[in-house]
Design an enzyme around this catalytic site. Structure first.
Site, PDB file in Angstrom:
ATOM      1  N   VAL A  78     -28.880  41.976 -27.849  1.00  0.00           N
ATOM      2  CA  VAL A  78     -27.549  42.562 -27.984  1.00  0.00           C
ATOM      3  C   VAL A  78     -26.464  41.594 -27.502  1.00  0.00           C
ATOM      4  O   VAL A  78     -25.417  41.468 -28.136  1.00  0.00           O
ATOM      5  CB  VAL A  78     -27.464  43.903 -27.219  1.00  0.00           C
ATOM      6  CG1 VAL A  78     -26.041  44.409 -27.137  1.00  0.00           C
ATOM      7  CG2 VAL A  78     -28.372  44.933 -27.876  1.00  0.00           C
ATOM      8  N   GLU A  79     -26.709  40.925 -26.402  1.00  0.00           N
ATOM      9  CA  GLU A  79     -25.683  40.072 -25.801  1.00  0.00           C
ATOM     10  C   GLU A  79     -25.386  38.811 -26.617  1.00  0.00           C
ATOM     11  O   GLU A  79     -24.238  38.444 -26.786  1.00  0.00           O
ATOM     12  CB  GLU A  79     -26.072  39.671 -24.373  1.00  0.00           C
ATOM     13  CG  GLU A  79     -26.009  40.801 -23.383  1.00  0.00           C
ATOM     14  CD  GLU A  79     -24.596  41.229 -23.024  1.00  0.00           C
ATOM     15  OE1 GLU A  79     -23.621  40.571 -23.444  1.00  0.00           O
ATOM     16  OE2 GLU A  79     -24.458  42.237 -22.319  1.00  0.00           O
ATOM     17  N   SER A  80     -26.422  38.120 -27.078  1.00  0.00           N
ATOM     18  CA  SER A  80     -26.192  36.792 -27.679  1.00  0.00           C
ATOM     19  C   SER A  80     -26.968  36.527 -28.962  1.00  0.00           C
ATOM     20  O   SER A  80     -26.809  35.462 -29.549  1.00  0.00           O
ATOM     21  CB  SER A  80     -26.563  35.707 -26.670  1.00  0.00           C
ATOM     22  OG  SER A  80     -27.975  35.696 -26.467  1.00  0.00           O
TER      23      SER A  80
END
Length: 170
Positions: A78-80
């Site tokens: 989700v983050e990167s």
């Protein structure tokens, strides 16, 4: 390099990667997990050696912080989307999108948050801390990690990624 040679080499590397793993009940289970995650991660990273190195690092840092491996994979997803040099509009950096202020809080100003090993160490440490603060409540810990305590959008994204891409029934 012939495909058969690469596959045999990858099998040896996967075996080596799990030989000392303490998360799994037995070596076979660890090998199956590493092979499965390597396959799943291929959609994000073409290079099998890069995938294996990342999985080893995730495994090591997750174990060190007593975190579920699949949860960490989901946060990174989700983050990167597994881009080590990712940078958010808010200034968060690396695989787990760590904010630079954390360097003065838990590390050193000279630490490179774009370095995958360093970023995983920070991200797993921070997430483990928030899980402790929230007494194991994953939704609240993820919201804290994202800086959105009281909102559920980010935790829902991570949990959806976990269920759709990284969940392993153990």
């Amino acid at each position: 390099m012939p495909e058969a040679h690469v596959s045999a080499q990858m099998i040896r590397q996967l075996s080596s990667a799990v030989s000392n793993d303490q998360r799994f009940d037995d070596h076979f289970e660890a090998e199956v997990w590493m092979t499965d995650m390597n396959r799943r991660l291929a959609r994000y990273l073409d290079d099998p050696h890069q995938r294996l190195a990342l999985l080893k690092s995730i495994q090591r840092e997750s174990l060190r912080a007593s975190l579920d491996l699949q949860l960490v994979l989901s946060v990174i997803d989700v983050e990167s989307r597994f881009v080590p040099r990712a940078r958010s509009s808010a200034g968060a950096q690396g695989l787990m999108q760590v904010m630079p202020f954390w360097k003065s809080e838990i590390g050193r100003d000279s630490d490179d948050l774009f370095d995958p090993e360093t970023n995983l160490r920070y991200g797993c440490t921070i997430l483990a801390w928030y899980l402790k603060v929230e007494k194991g409540d994953v939704t609240r810990a993820l919201a804290r990690y994202n800086g959105s305590l009281g909102k559920t959008r980010y935790p829902e994204q991570v949990l959806k990624s976990w269920e759709a891409r990284w969940w392993v029934d153990s």
